[in-house]
Design an enzyme around this catalytic site. Structure first.
Site, PDB file in Angstrom:
ATOM      1  N   MET A 175      45.195  12.300  37.154  1.00  0.00           N
ATOM      2  CA  MET A 175      44.924  12.536  38.583  1.00  0.00           C
ATOM      3  C   MET A 175      44.256  13.899  38.769  1.00  0.00           C
ATOM      4  O   MET A 175      44.240  14.439  39.885  1.00  0.00           O
ATOM      5  CB  MET A 175      46.225  12.476  39.374  1.00  0.00           C
ATOM      6  CG  MET A 175      46.870  11.080  39.288  1.00  0.00           C
ATOM      7  SD  MET A 175      47.910  10.699  40.693  1.00  0.00           S
ATOM      8  CE  MET A 175      49.111  12.010  40.571  1.00  0.00           C
ATOM      9  N   GLY A 176      43.723  14.474  37.699  1.00  0.00           N
ATOM     10  CA  GLY A 176      43.044  15.765  37.829  1.00  0.00           C
ATOM     11  C   GLY A 176      44.034  16.916  37.868  1.00  0.00           C
ATOM     12  O   GLY A 176      45.190  16.762  37.476  1.00  0.00           O
TER      13      GLY A 176
ATOM     14  N   HIS B 278      47.194  17.619  29.700  1.00  0.00           N
ATOM     15  CA  HIS B 278      46.066  16.673  29.695  1.00  0.00           C
ATOM     16  C   HIS B 278      45.152  16.926  28.492  1.00  0.00           C
ATOM     17  O   HIS B 278      44.672  15.991  27.863  1.00  0.00           O
ATOM     18  CB  HIS B 278      45.235  16.810  30.989  1.00  0.00           C
ATOM     19  CG  HIS B 278      45.989  16.519  32.249  1.00  0.00           C
ATOM     20  ND1 HIS B 278      46.279  17.487  33.172  1.00  0.00           N
ATOM     21  CD2 HIS B 278      46.512  15.377  32.739  1.00  0.00           C
ATOM     22  CE1 HIS B 278      46.949  16.952  34.191  1.00  0.00           C
ATOM     23  NE2 HIS B 278      47.108  15.673  33.962  1.00  0.00           N
TER      24      HIS B 278
ATOM     25  N   GLN C  10      54.381  11.508  27.104  1.00  0.00           N
ATOM     26  CA  GLN C  10      55.815  11.201  27.111  1.00  0.00           C
ATOM     27  C   GLN C  10      56.509  11.837  28.312  1.00  0.00           C
ATOM     28  O   GLN C  10      57.557  11.387  28.750  1.00  0.00           O
ATOM     29  CB  GLN C  10      56.428  11.685  25.794  1.00  0.00           C
ATOM     30  CG  GLN C  10      57.916  11.467  25.656  1.00  0.00           C
ATOM     31  CD  GLN C  10      58.322  10.011  25.782  1.00  0.00           C
ATOM     32  OE1 GLN C  10      57.607   9.114  25.335  1.00  0.00           O
ATOM     33  NE2 GLN C  10      59.457   9.772  26.421  1.00  0.00           N
TER      34      GLN C  10
ATOM     35  N   ASP D 198      55.944  11.535  31.307  1.00  0.00           N
ATOM     36  CA  ASP D 198      56.201  10.492  32.304  1.00  0.00           C
ATOM     37  C   ASP D 198      56.715   9.252  31.571  1.00  0.00           C
ATOM     38  O   ASP D 198      56.010   8.264  31.404  1.00  0.00           O
ATOM     39  CB  ASP D 198      54.924  10.209  33.098  1.00  0.00           C
ATOM     40  CG  ASP D 198      54.467  11.441  33.851  1.00  0.00           C
ATOM     41  OD1 ASP D 198      55.023  11.719  34.911  1.00  0.00           O
ATOM     42  OD2 ASP D 198      53.571  12.157  33.343  1.00  0.00           O
TER      43      ASP D 198
ATOM     44  N   GLN E 160      56.660   5.815  33.255  1.00  0.00           N
ATOM     45  CA  GLN E 160      55.266   5.339  33.361  1.00  0.00           C
ATOM     46  C   GLN E 160      54.846   4.714  32.028  1.00  0.00           C
ATOM     47  O   GLN E 160      54.235   3.632  32.002  1.00  0.00           O
ATOM     48  CB  GLN E 160      54.376   6.519  33.714  1.00  0.00           C
ATOM     49  CG  GLN E 160      52.886   6.251  33.645  1.00  0.00           C
ATOM     50  CD  GLN E 160      52.110   7.360  34.313  1.00  0.00           C
ATOM     51  OE1 GLN E 160      52.058   7.423  35.531  1.00  0.00           O
ATOM     52  NE2 GLN E 160      51.521   8.255  33.545  1.00  0.00           N
TER      53      GLN E 160
ATOM     54  N   VAL F   5      53.934  18.501  26.462  1.00  0.00           N
ATOM     55  CA  VAL F   5      53.557  19.902  26.234  1.00  0.00           C
ATOM     56  C   VAL F   5      54.382  20.767  27.189  1.00  0.00           C
ATOM     57  O   VAL F   5      54.495  20.452  28.381  1.00  0.00           O
ATOM     58  CB  VAL F   5      52.045  20.111  26.469  1.00  0.00           C
ATOM     59  CG1 VAL F   5      51.672  21.581  26.325  1.00  0.00           C
ATOM     60  CG2 VAL F   5      51.239  19.242  25.517  1.00  0.00           C
TER      61      VAL F   5
ATOM     62  N   SER G  37      51.089  19.374  36.866  1.00  0.00           N
ATOM     63  CA  SER G  37      50.209  19.805  37.962  1.00  0.00           C
ATOM     64  C   SER G  37      51.037  20.265  39.155  1.00  0.00           C
ATOM     65  O   SER G  37      50.589  21.075  39.965  1.00  0.00           O
ATOM     66  CB  SER G  37      49.300  18.655  38.401  1.00  0.00           C
ATOM     67  OG  SER G  37      48.650  18.106  37.282  1.00  0.00           O
TER      68      SER G  37
HETATM   69  P1  AMP Z   1      48.807  12.981  35.809  1.00  0.00           P
HETATM   70  O1  AMP Z   1      47.490  13.652  35.992  1.00  0.00           O
HETATM   71  O2  AMP Z   1      49.984  13.789  36.234  1.00  0.00           O
HETATM   72  O3  AMP Z   1      48.818  11.569  36.352  1.00  0.00           O
HETATM   73  O4  AMP Z   1      48.986  12.816  34.241  1.00  0.00           O
HETATM   74  C1  AMP Z   1      47.996  12.208  33.461  1.00  0.00           C
HETATM   75  C2  AMP Z   1      48.522  12.019  32.071  1.00  0.00           C
HETATM   76  O5  AMP Z   1      48.861  13.292  31.504  1.00  0.00           O
HETATM   77  C3  AMP Z   1      49.809  11.164  32.031  1.00  0.00           C
HETATM   78  O6  AMP Z   1      49.760  10.295  30.904  1.00  0.00           O
HETATM   79  C4  AMP Z   1      50.876  12.209  31.882  1.00  0.00           C
HETATM   80  O7  AMP Z   1      52.042  11.725  31.254  1.00  0.00           O
HETATM   81  C5  AMP Z   1      50.167  13.227  31.004  1.00  0.00           C
HETATM   82  N1  AMP Z   1      50.837  14.522  31.092  1.00  0.00           N
HETATM   83  C6  AMP Z   1      51.135  15.228  32.214  1.00  0.00           C
HETATM   84  N2  AMP Z   1      51.817  16.357  31.901  1.00  0.00           N
HETATM   85  C7  AMP Z   1      51.947  16.358  30.546  1.00  0.00           C
HETATM   86  C8  AMP Z   1      52.573  17.237  29.615  1.00  0.00           C
HETATM   87  N3  AMP Z   1      53.182  18.343  30.005  1.00  0.00           N
HETATM   88  N4  AMP Z   1      52.511  16.905  28.310  1.00  0.00           N
HETATM   89  C9  AMP Z   1      51.897  15.775  27.881  1.00  0.00           C
HETATM   90  N5  AMP Z   1      51.289  14.906  28.714  1.00  0.00           N
HETATM   91  C10 AMP Z   1      51.319  15.186  30.035  1.00  0.00           C
END
Ligand code: AMP
Length: 284
Positions: free
Chosen positions: A30-31, A37, A148, A150, A153, A176, A186
């Protein structure tokens, strides 16, 4: 780096790429991109010839009163970060490109969507599954990379792909964390400096559960009680759930055995935070 705003553009780009014999890795986001990411982009680049990132704040996964309007959208910064990290194409559609008409077709992954965050965010996983199904159909990647972080999800998407025979592989990448253990998100930018310090209580509660399991504790209720005690050290943290479930089915486990997901969600002020660990416990 190709920046595609329309479905036709990204489809044409992927068609050319595949015609050249290259495999495509896909990272849906989602940016408001961060190091979490970037880790997915790096995993995709290691396993595929080309990497496509989508940037789309999906309205159908936000409930009424959630942060859809205030969700950060720093598109130029995100594009620069993608470029720096060797992304080959970005798909950044508008809402009307993704949902040009009233959406009448939804993907519901029963059971797996219901516990944990599903109880607190009704409709959220229906929105996630539907947009991922659309993105998978649009991009046509060989592999899609998810964090992981999420965990639910991941479970929902893996089950959707299996049940609907979608022709791609789901790759799950580790969470991470910031140096103090907080999972990068985010939404962390919504936290005040004090809340940011207090937010580490979530990963401390998860660390406590891992320690207990390492020293032989199997009783889920005793573990979650101890985790709640840790979480109670920050009075501002309002717990939504502290759960120990099977990592694939997300069904409650009274005893720790097999691949176990330990998950926490709650609010610090107006910010909703989630985190989890997966533990492989000896089956006895
Ligand atoms: P989002 O932009 O929040 O929808 O996340 C996009 C992707 O990035 C999803 O697969 C999330 O699980 C992954 N993601 C978000 N935060 C982390 C993190 N801290 N470590 C690893 N993957 C992440």
């Amino acid at each position: 780096m190709q920046v595609a705003k329309t479905i036709a553009e990204i489809r044409a780009w992927v068609r050319r790429t595949r015609a050249a014999g290259k495999t495509v890795g896909f990272v849906p986001t989602m940016g408001a991109l961060h190091v979490g990411h970037v880790s997915l982009v790096q995993a995709a680049a290691a396993q595929c010839d080309c990497v496509v990132v989508s940037i789309f704040v999906n309205p159908t996964q936000f409930g009424p009163g959630e942060d859809f309007e205030k969700y950060p959208r720093p598109l130029e910064k995100d594009l620069a970060l993608c470029e720096q990290n060797g992304v080959d194409a970005v798909f950044a559609p508008s809402s009307s490109e993704m949902y040009p008409r009233e959406n009448l077709t939804w993907v519901t992954v029963q059971k797996v969507s219901e516990p944990l965050c599903g109880r607190f965010r009704p409709g959220h996983f229906r929105g996630v599954a539907t947009v991922c199904a659309k993105l998978f159909n649009i991009v046509g990647a060989d592999r899609a990379f998810f964090g992981q972080k999420d965990a639910q999800q991941v479970a929902v998407i893996q089950r959707m792909v299996a049940d609907l025979n979608m022709p791609l592989e789901i790759v799950v990448c580790p969470t991470v964390r910031e140096p103090d253990g907080l999972a990068v998100s985010s939404r962390n930018q919504y936290l005040s400096p004090q809340e940011r310090r207090e937010a580490t209580v979530i990963c401390r509660s998860l660390q406590r559960s891992a320690e207990l399991i390492r020293t032989g504790e199997k009783d889920a209720a005793r573990i979650t009680d101890q985790m709640r005690e840790v979480l109670g050290q920050v009075s501002a943290f309002q717990v939504e759930y502290v759960s120990i479930v099977d990592a694939a089915s997300l069904e409650d486990l009274p005893r720790v055995q097999g691949r176990v997901l330990i998950a926490v969600a709650g609010r610090l002020g107006s910010t909703r935070l989630i985190d989890n660990i997966v533990v492989d416990a000896a089956t006895k």
